[in-house]
Enzyme design. Structure first.
Site, mmCIF file in Angstrom:
data_model
loop_
_atom_site.group_PDB
_atom_site.id
_atom_site.type_symbol
_atom_site.label_atom_id
_atom_site.label_comp_id
_atom_site.label_asym_id
_atom_site.label_seq_id
_atom_site.Cartn_x
_atom_site.Cartn_y
_atom_site.Cartn_z
ATOM 1 N N THR A 169 0.817 -1.222 0.000
ATOM 2 C CA THR A 169 0.000 0.000 0.000
ATOM 3 C C THR A 169 0.849 1.272 0.000
ATOM 4 O O THR A 169 0.441 2.295 -0.531
ATOM 5 C CB THR A 169 -0.951 -0.021 1.214
ATOM 6 N N SER A 179 1.361 -7.390 -1.297
ATOM 7 C CA SER A 179 2.050 -8.468 -0.585
ATOM 8 C C SER A 179 1.357 -9.835 -0.634
ATOM 9 O O SER A 179 2.032 -10.848 -0.447
ATOM 10 C CB SER A 179 2.392 -8.070 0.837
ATOM 11 N N THR A 219 1.576 -4.856 4.011
ATOM 12 C CA THR A 219 1.470 -5.276 5.416
ATOM 13 C C THR A 219 0.864 -6.670 5.590
ATOM 14 O O THR A 219 1.038 -7.291 6.627
ATOM 15 C CB THR A 219 0.644 -4.253 6.222
ATOM 16 N N ASP A 220 0.150 -7.173 4.559
ATOM 17 C CA ASP A 220 -0.549 -8.460 4.740
ATOM 18 C C ASP A 220 0.408 -9.619 5.027
ATOM 19 O O ASP A 220 0.105 -10.490 5.848
ATOM 20 C CB ASP A 220 -1.380 -8.798 3.487
#
Ligand code: ASP
Length: 325
Positions: free
Chosen positions: A14, A58, A91-92
């Site tokens: 992101t 990700s 971030t995932d």
């Protein structure tokens, strides 16, 4: 005095996304030069260089990408001119890549993962402040020897402990059991505790990515375990119940896997606490220990999977695998 030099490796996520004007959904954009221009005025005492490793959300980052990222980071850190590395990441799956590098790297130099929860076109984009804080952490002497770190929302967490805990909140990264190890306060990097994890320096020639996670739940059977075994799985991580127990119907599949030399690693679906062989009933932790299941302490299942992929890359001998847990 020589200025510290920090390498920023961009992978996507992101922090490298903006709103698409037609769909209004976040999509990948190569904004590396805008990000670099925005932060360089804040960081006059640190020399910054950057590198674009990938431009992926990700969920598209694979274990092979993590392996290549780990090798690139090791090569960069072996350069005496580079004092630290910052890696931007979606971030995932950030905690998986960060933990992969924590297991792999042979270095005392700081390595910091960061990202953002809001994209470049959103009000309150957190990418710039996360990037600046991460660079300060990567350049700080106090970060030397701390293992791979995650810096978001001005908190410093260890890759071993941290997990993404909220789908949207800016303070999503939490070390649920023990809290952050430090904070970034304006330009100051402050640590409040040390971690004592064994540095494994697991550097296989290849990794074994045929490792799957199986979750336990009330009434779960051996169906998924047997399907995985029949389809050539090389390692299984069990996300068990509570202290590390499974419904009795899963025992047949677990036993069959171990008989076929497929390691079965025990984690818990509880977000905090260790697994242990406290229970002696059918499917309880002690039963699992007796049939050869390997226990992991308090790692979550996605990190235990990363560790198993590296361990199997070194050797598929069960005793060797066990020595890494
Ligand atoms: N879905 C995004 C990703 O992991 C989330 C983020 O980067 O914050 O790429």
């Amino acid at each position: 005095m020589r200025k510290k030099q920090v390498l920023i490796i961009f992978t996507g996520g992101t922090i490298s996304m903006e709103k698409n004007s037609q769909t209004s959904k976040a999509t990948i954009k190569d904004n590396r030069s805008e990000l670099m221009d925005n932060i360089s005025s804040e960081l006059k005492n640190i020399t910054l260089i950057s590198n674009q490793f990938s431009l992926k959300p990700s969920p598209s980052i694979t274990p092979e990408d993590m392996f290549n990222l780990a090798k690139l980071t090791q090569e960069s850190l072996d350069n005496p001119e580079i004092d630290g590395v910052v890696i931007t990441h979606g971030t995932d799956t950030l905690e998986e890549s960060a933990y992969f590098l924590d297991l792999f790297l042979n270095t005392k130099k700081p390595v910091v993962f960061t990202g953002s929860m809001r994209n470049f076109s959103e009000l309150g984009f957190d990418g710039l402040s996360n990037l600046v804080s991460s660079i300060l952490v990567a350049a700080a002497d106090a970060s030397i020897g701390m293992g791979v770190l995650i810096v978001m929302n001005d908190e410093i967490n260890s890759a071993v402990e941290v997990t993404k805990s909220h789908t949207l909140a800016l303070d999503t990264f939490k070390s649920l059991e023990f809290g952050p190890i430090g904070i970034v306060e304006q330009e100051n990097v402050l640590y409040y505790r040390e971690t004592h994890y064994r540095r494994l320096n697991m550097q296989p020639i290849n990794i074994q990515s045929a490792v799957e996670i199986v979750k336990a739940y009330s009434g779960a059977s051996s169906l998924i375990l047997n399907l995985l075994i029949d389809n050539g799985v090389k390692g299984i991580v069990l996300e068990a119940l509570g202290r590390g127990n499974v419904p009795p119907m899963m025992i047949q599949g677990i036993t069959r896997a171990i008989q076929k030399n497929i390691p079965v690693i025990l984690t818990s679906r509880c977000p905090k606490g260790r697994v242990l062989d406290s229970y002696g009933y059918e499917g309880g932790g002690n039963h699992l220990r007796q049939i050869g299941v390997i226990f992991t302490d308090n790692l979550n299942s996605q990190k235990a999977r990363i560790r198993l992929m590296l361990a199997l890359g070194i050797s598929d001998d069960l005793t060797s695998v066990k020595s890494f847990f």
